[in-house]
Motif scaffolding. Structure first.
Motif, mmCIF file in Angstrom:
data_model
loop_
_atom_site.group_PDB
_atom_site.id
_atom_site.type_symbol
_atom_site.label_atom_id
_atom_site.label_comp_id
_atom_site.label_asym_id
_atom_site.label_seq_id
_atom_site.Cartn_x
_atom_site.Cartn_y
_atom_site.Cartn_z
ATOM 1 N N PRO A 220 13.133 158.306 19.169
ATOM 2 C CA PRO A 220 13.883 159.504 18.744
ATOM 3 C C PRO A 220 15.027 159.785 19.724
ATOM 4 O O PRO A 220 14.842 159.742 20.936
ATOM 5 C CB PRO A 220 12.832 160.621 18.774
ATOM 6 C CG PRO A 220 11.769 160.123 19.700
ATOM 7 C CD PRO A 220 11.753 158.640 19.595
ATOM 8 N N ALA A 221 16.197 160.021 19.180
ATOM 9 C CA ALA A 221 17.392 160.285 19.996
ATOM 10 C C ALA A 221 18.409 161.020 19.132
ATOM 11 O O ALA A 221 18.334 160.976 17.899
ATOM 12 C CB ALA A 221 17.962 158.976 20.534
ATOM 13 N N PRO A 222 19.373 161.703 19.753
ATOM 14 C CA PRO A 222 20.377 162.452 18.992
ATOM 15 C C PRO A 222 21.223 161.527 18.110
ATOM 16 O O PRO A 222 21.603 160.432 18.529
ATOM 17 C CB PRO A 222 21.227 163.119 20.073
ATOM 18 C CG PRO A 222 20.356 163.161 21.280
ATOM 19 C CD PRO A 222 19.527 161.917 21.218
ATOM 20 N N GLU A 223 21.478 162.000 16.905
ATOM 21 C CA GLU A 223 22.382 161.298 16.000
ATOM 22 C C GLU A 223 23.203 162.318 15.241
ATOM 23 O O GLU A 223 22.812 163.489 15.119
ATOM 24 C CB GLU A 223 21.606 160.400 15.031
ATOM 25 C CG GLU A 223 20.577 161.126 14.176
ATOM 26 C CD GLU A 223 19.796 160.172 13.293
ATOM 27 O OE1 GLU A 223 20.058 158.962 13.348
ATOM 28 O OE2 GLU A 223 18.928 160.643 12.544
ATOM 29 N N ILE A 224 24.344 161.880 14.728
ATOM 30 C CA ILE A 224 25.266 162.789 14.060
ATOM 31 C C ILE A 224 25.015 162.783 12.564
ATOM 32 O O ILE A 224 25.075 161.735 11.911
ATOM 33 C CB ILE A 224 26.729 162.386 14.346
ATOM 34 C CG1 ILE A 224 27.011 162.427 15.840
ATOM 35 C CG2 ILE A 224 27.682 163.288 13.579
ATOM 36 C CD1 ILE A 224 28.357 161.861 16.216
ATOM 37 N N ILE A 225 24.710 163.977 12.021
ATOM 38 C CA ILE A 225 24.540 164.150 10.581
ATOM 39 C C ILE A 225 25.279 165.415 10.164
ATOM 40 O O ILE A 225 25.009 166.505 10.686
ATOM 41 C CB ILE A 225 23.049 164.251 10.185
ATOM 42 C CG1 ILE A 225 22.315 162.956 10.555
ATOM 43 C CG2 ILE A 225 22.922 164.526 8.686
ATOM 44 C CD1 ILE A 225 20.847 162.977 10.221
ATOM 45 N N ASN A 226 26.244 165.253 9.246
ATOM 46 C CA ASN A 226 27.031 166.390 8.752
ATOM 47 C C ASN A 226 27.647 167.202 9.891
ATOM 48 O O ASN A 226 27.516 168.429 9.969
ATOM 49 C CB ASN A 226 26.165 167.294 7.870
ATOM 50 C CG ASN A 226 25.705 166.603 6.609
ATOM 51 O OD1 ASN A 226 26.410 165.763 6.053
ATOM 52 N ND2 ASN A 226 24.508 166.949 6.148
ATOM 53 N N LYS A 227 28.284 166.494 10.803
ATOM 54 C CA LYS A 227 29.027 167.079 11.920
ATOM 55 C C LYS A 227 28.149 167.789 12.944
ATOM 56 O O LYS A 227 28.628 168.586 13.750
ATOM 57 C CB LYS A 227 30.091 168.070 11.406
ATOM 58 C CG LYS A 227 31.141 167.428 10.505
ATOM 59 C CD LYS A 227 32.202 168.446 10.093
ATOM 60 C CE LYS A 227 33.251 167.776 9.224
ATOM 61 N NZ LYS A 227 34.327 168.732 8.834
ATOM 62 N N LYS A 228 26.854 167.484 12.927
ATOM 63 C CA LYS A 228 25.941 168.099 13.875
ATOM 64 C C LYS A 228 25.080 167.037 14.539
ATOM 65 O O LYS A 228 24.745 166.022 13.941
ATOM 66 C CB LYS A 228 25.041 169.126 13.177
ATOM 67 C CG LYS A 228 25.781 170.322 12.608
ATOM 68 C CD LYS A 228 24.811 171.298 11.951
ATOM 69 C CE LYS A 228 25.533 172.500 11.365
ATOM 70 N NZ LYS A 228 24.598 173.464 10.730
ATOM 71 N N LEU A 229 24.721 167.297 15.788
ATOM 72 C CA LEU A 229 23.797 166.425 16.498
ATOM 73 C C LEU A 229 22.371 166.858 16.190
ATOM 74 O O LEU A 229 21.998 168.008 16.434
ATOM 75 C CB LEU A 229 24.048 166.480 18.004
ATOM 76 C CG LEU A 229 25.193 165.617 18.553
ATOM 77 C CD1 LEU A 229 25.392 165.888 20.035
ATOM 78 C CD2 LEU A 229 24.909 164.137 18.310
#
Length: 335
Positions: free
Chosen positions: A236-245
Motif C-alpha cells: 500500500p502506497a499513495p497514488e493519484i486518483i481524480n486529482k487526489k492522493l
C-alpha cells in the motif's frame, strides 16, 4: 280370288321379315368389326388403370440454409447461424449489423467469456540470459469473418474463423547481441525513505527488465507487469486518483511506466495507448508521464523500427534507470 289375295299377303310379310333380319345382321357385323383387338386391349388397360390407386405427390418443405463456423486450429464447430432467422431476407442492413456484433463477440469475448483476441506476451531473458518464451499476438479478423459469412448467407455452408497469429519480430541468433549498445536511456529519482512505494517501483521495474521487443511488436505495460496486488508482493502506497492522493496497493508503479515512456520516446515507436496523470507528479516534466492501472489505463506502444531492442531496468537506492539496447548492427535502424 280370295286364295290369291292371301298368298300375296303372306309373301309380302316374308319379304319384310327377311329385310329386317338382313338389316340386323348388317348392324351386328358392323358392331363386331368396330371392336378390334387393339381397341379391346386399350379398353382393358384403361379398366386396369381405373382400379389402381392414384399416386399422390409428396410435398417436401424447404430447408433453411445454415452456416457453420469452425475453429481452423481444432476443426471444432463453435457457432451455427440460420440467416433467415436473423432477418437475412427481410432487412439486410439489420442482418449485417447482427453478423458484425457476432464477429466482435467472438474476437473480444462477451459476458466474462474470453474471445479469440490475445495480446502478445513478449519473450524475455532470465538472469542467466536464457530465453523465456511468451505468447504470440492472436487476432480474429472481424471484417474478414463478416465478409465470409455474407458470401454464404444465401446458400449456407462452412466458414473458418480468420485467425491471424504473429510471433515476435526477432531472429533467435540476435538474442545474445541485443544488449551490445545502449540506444536510449532515462532516469528518474525517488525518496529512499518511502519503502512501500519504492518496493512497488522495484517490483514493476523487475517485471519489465530484459523484455525483448521485436520489430513490429506491441508492448503493453499491464500485460508485462501483471496484477499489482498483495499476492504479487505489492505494498500500500499513495497514488493519484481524480486529482487526489489516496492509499492503494501498488502506488508508485506509475514512476516505472513514466520512466519507460521517456526512454522509448527516443525511438521510432507508435503509441497505441498513453494517458497522463490528473495532476503534476514531479519526477518527470509536465506532460511527460504515463499513468497506468491494472484492468484500466495502460501504456502501450509498437516498435516501428526495422529491428528488435531490449528493455533493461536498473533500480538503485534512490533512482530508476531504463535503458534500451540493441545489437550493434541494428543501431542505424533507430536513428
Amino acid at each position: 280370288m280370295k286364295m290369291k289375295n292371301w298368298i300375296s299377303a303372306f309373301l309380302f310379310i316374308m319379304i319384310i321379315g327377311l329385310f329386317g333380319c338382313q338389316q340386323r345382321t348388317v348392324i351386328e357385323q358392323h358392331t363386331e368389326s368396330a371392336e378390334t383387338p387393339e381397341r379391346a386391349e386399350q379398353a382393358e388397360q384403361q379398366s386396369e388403370s381405373a382400379k389402381q390407386p392414384v399416386a399422390q405427390t409428396e410435398i417436401i418443405p424447404a430447408i433453411a440454409p445454415v452456416i457453420n463456423i469452425i475453429d481452423p486450429a481444432t476443426d471444432e464447430l463453435i457457432h451455427t447461424i440460420t440467416p433467415l432467422d436473423l432477418g437475412y431476407e427481410m432487412d439486410i442492413t439489420a442482418y449485417i449489423a447482427k453478423i458484425e456484433q457476432l464477429a466482435k463477440e467472438l474476437a473480444r469475448g462477451v459476458d466474462g467469456k474470453p474471445g479469440y483476441d490475445q495480446r502478445m506476451i513478449l519473450d524475455r531473458l532470465d538472469e542467466q540470459g536464457n530465453l523465456i518464451e511468451g505468447n504470440p499476438l492472436i487476432l480474429l479478423r472481424e471484417s474478414i469473418l463478416v465478409e465470409r459469412i455474407m458470401e454464404v448467407s444465401a446458400t449456407g455452408g462452412t466458414v473458418e474463423l480468420p485467425i491471424e497469429t504473429t510471433k515476435s519480430g526477432y531472429e533467435p541468433e540476435d538474442v545474445p547481441l541485443l544488449d551490445d549498445v545502449v540506444i536510449a536511456s532515462y532516469t528518474t529519482y525517488f525518496n529512499p525513505a518511502d519503502k512501500n512505494r519504492n518496493k512497488n517501483i522495484e517490483l514493476s521495474a523487475t517485471a519489465i527488465d530484459k523484455v525483448i521487443v521485436g520489430k513490429g511488436d506491441h508492448f503493453s505495460f499491464n500485460t508485462v507487469v501483471g496484477p499489482r496486488d498483495e499476492a504479487n508482493g505489492y505494498q500500500p502506497a499513495p497514488e493519484i486518483i481524480n486529482k487526489k492522493l489516496v492509499m492503494g496497493i501498488g502506488g508508485g508503479i506509475c514512476q516505472t511506466s513514466s520512466t519507460l515512456f521517456n526512454a522509448v520516446d527516443q525511438l521510432p515507436v507508435k503509441y497505441i495507448e498513453w494517458h497522463h496523470h490528473s495532476i503534476d507528479i514531479g519526477y518527470v516534466p509536465k506532460g511527460r508521464d504515463a499513468t497506468v492501472s491494472y484492468g484500466g489505463l495502460d501504456f502501450r506502444f509498437q516498435n516501428t523500427a526495422a529491428a528488435p531492442f531490449l528493455i533493461k531496468s536498473v533500480y538503485g537506492n534512490n533512482f530508476l534507470t531504463i535503458e534500451i539496447t540493441t545489437a550493434e548492427k541494428y543501431v542505424d535502424k533507430f536513428k
